[in-house]
Design a protein around this motif. Structure first.
Motif, short mmCIF file in Angstrom:
data_model
loop_
_atom_site.label_atom_id
_atom_site.label_comp_id
_atom_site.label_asym_id
_atom_site.label_seq_id
_atom_site.Cartn_x
_atom_site.Cartn_y
_atom_site.Cartn_z
N CYS A 42 0.85 -1.20 0.00
CA CYS A 42 0.00 0.00 0.00
C CYS A 42 0.88 1.25 0.00
N ASN B 116 -0.53 4.35 0.44
CA ASN B 116 -1.35 5.47 0.91
C ASN B 116 -0.81 6.23 2.12
N CYS C 175 -1.54 6.25 5.34
CA CYS C 175 -2.42 6.78 6.38
C CYS C 175 -1.54 6.86 7.64
N CYS D 89 -1.26 3.92 10.23
CA CYS D 89 -1.23 2.54 9.73
C CYS D 89 0.18 1.98 9.51
N VAL E 170 0.74 -0.85 7.81
CA VAL E 170 0.78 -1.70 6.61
C VAL E 170 1.82 -1.27 5.55
N ASN F 198 -10.48 2.00 -0.87
CA ASN F 198 -10.16 3.25 -0.18
C ASN F 198 -10.94 4.37 -0.87
N ARG G 68 -5.95 10.72 5.06
CA ARG G 68 -6.80 9.79 4.31
C ARG G 68 -7.02 10.23 2.86
#
Ligand code: SAH
Ligand code: F3S
Length: 485
Positions: A185, A187, A189, A192, A194, A281, A320
């Motif tokens: 991922c 992204n 955030c 997070c 991940v 998402n 986000r």
């Protein structure tokens, strides 16, 4: 013998070993026990691991005391998840001491990636530590562990998608299966872990995804769930990290495949094959995807769309990539195009700087959307995330808990309202198995992902059946097979 001859002899011996080994390995028939925690992706990864190890002569067992190899596929998303895994590792070690001193214990997945050597050195509970992108290295690491060495590989890749590996379906029902389409991922955030444990985002070759779905259909499966941390961001342009798409050739760019296109290709395999996907998402979900869901009856009318918070201030702190208004616009678009579409969410309570007003904004957003289902969590600060480095985990445990309870209470009211609306209607249900509560009943799901329990009558697992809804709880529909379709 010359050096060349010696080398050739060695290579020949090695080759012969390789040729002989599958039969020998089969004969040995060692046992592996794999336990998975966390997201659906972890369960899907364990099936890839099982496939790699099966070629090495390991067959799955559900009896841990008989296992030569015990693997736990781990989750780092919240502290609680890691604590659960630690307890399991202690349990495996107690079995090892009592029953099987030679048993090898391995940690797979996100905790392996996050804690790396620490798991081997400090905690001394494991023999193998292997991250989510290194599973092809398992045969070598298992060999090392069998030779008494501690083995570790936590390399994160920009290309690995395990596209060619045919997963061994573990503990499945023979009707529904997971198919992974993206890994990692990008992204970021802020809360997070991940992106750190699963690396950069990359997509899997659509050909191999379609082949896997076709194969599943041949084996009698009727539903696939396409998996990724952020499926809407899927982009195949010949392989490699999404971040490098910009450097791809014009031809590669022109022939690229996005998520809406992939979804349609899979839906077109066969109208009998249901298609689901997770997770979307909100910042990446396009109108094209909504149109694809609308167009194909076999793409399930259900979208998991984690919101995390109803306050634009908190969403910004979470990085986000959308605000409250943009999220609600997306919801409006979904409801306008697919009025009956079920929607679920993830929400985090008590994120850094969350005021009572922010919390109320989350509650009012829930009232607006009226989610069908929800997965709700207290914020858990994770080491090395942006939130841990730049923000303060300043909401007390008590407040987090209180807000969580309020959110859960509201969600169960909404779930019940949505379930009650289904009473008196008829839905097509895919029969997935025998109900856990009653052996005379089957369970299955509607397109909206609502679980339905109904008397077996003369239908079979894997069939589609029309069920009339008679009653419900906030989590389950109770129905009866409808005679006149
Ligand atoms: N890729 C998905 C989410 C993956 S993690 C997405 O786009 O949203 C699954 C859920 O765990 C998240 O949606 C979030 O609600 C929750 N979560 C992630 N990190 C968390 C943390 N540090 N504390 C509490 N909950 C967390
Ligand atoms: Fe995590 Fe956000 Fe990706 S929640 S998995 S960083 S979309």
């Amino acid at each position: 013998m010359s050096i060349q001859q010696t080398l050739k002899k060695k290579i020949d011996e090695k080759r012969q070993g390789e040729i002989l080994s599958p039969a020998k390995k089969k004969h040995l028939s060692k046992k592996m026990y794999i336990e998975s925690y966390g997201c659906q992706m972890n369960f899907s990864d364990s099936e890839i691991v099982a496939s790699i190890l099966e070629k090495e002569g390991f067959s799955p067992t559900s009896d841990i005391t008989k296992a030569d190899l015990v693997f736990v596929n781990t989750c780092s998303i919240r502290e609680k998840a890691e604590n659960t895994v630690r307890k399991r590792l202690e349990f495996y070690n107690s079995i090892k001491k009592k029953k099987n001193q030679k048993m090898i214990v391995g940690v797979l997945g996100c905790m392996a990636e996050r804690l790396k050597n620490k798991l081997l050195e400090q905690e001394k509970l494991v023999d193998i530590v292997i991250g989510p992108d290194a599973y092809r290295d398992l045969p070598k690491l298992v060999k090392e562990a069998e030779d008494g060495k501690k083995a570790v590989n936590v390399f994160l890749s920009l290309e690995e998608t395990y596209a060619d590996i045919n997963p061994v379906r573990l503990n499945g029902n023979g009707v529904t299966a997971f198919v992974s389409i993206t890994r990692g991922c990008d992204n970021m955030c802020t809360f997070c872990v991940v992106p750190y444990t699963r690396g950069r985002e990359r997509s899997r070759d659509p050909k191999s995804i379609i082949q896997e779905c076709q194969q599943l259909l041949k084996q009698g499966y009727k539903e696939v769930t396409l998996l990724g941390q952020n499926v809407d961001s899927y982009l195949w342009y010949g392989g490699g990290a999404k971040k490098d798409f910009i450097k791809a050739s014009i031809t590669a760019k022109e022939s690229s495949v996005n998520f809406a296109q992939l979804l349609e290709k899979i839906a077109e395999i066969n109208p009998e094959l249901r298609v689901r996907f997770s997770t979307s998402n909100p910042q990446d979900m396009s109108l094209e995807v909504i149109q694809a869901i609308k167009k194909h009856p076999n793409i399930c009318k259900y979208i998991h769309l984690p919101v995390q918070s109803g306050s634009s201030k908190i969403l910004k702190l979470m990085n986000r990539g959308y605000n409250r208004e943009q999220y609600l616009k997306l919801i409006d678009n979904i409801k306008k195009e697919i009025p009956e579409c079920a929607i679920s969410m993830d929400i985090i309570t008590g994120f850094c700087n969350e005021t009572q007003e922010d919390h109320k904004a989350t509650l009012s957003l829930m009232d607006y959307v009226q989610y069908d289902y929800g997965y709700m969590f207290k914020y858990s600060e994770r080491p090395n995330t942006i939130a841990q480095k730049k923000l303060t985990d300043n909401i007390s445990e008590e407040t987090k808990q209180k807000r969580l309870e309020e959110i859960i209470k509201k969600q169960s009211q909404h779930s019940l309202i949505n379930m009650k609306k289904k009473i008196g209607k008829k839905y097509e249900v895919l029969v997935e198995g025998v109900s856990k509560r009653s052996s005379t009943h089957f369970y299955g799901r509607t397109t909206h992902n609502a679980t339905v329990i109904f008397e077996k009558e003369n239908v079979k697992i894997g069939e589609y059946v029309m069920v009339e809804i008679l009653d419900c709880t906030s989590a389950t529909l109770i129905g009866k097979i409808a005679n006149n379709g």
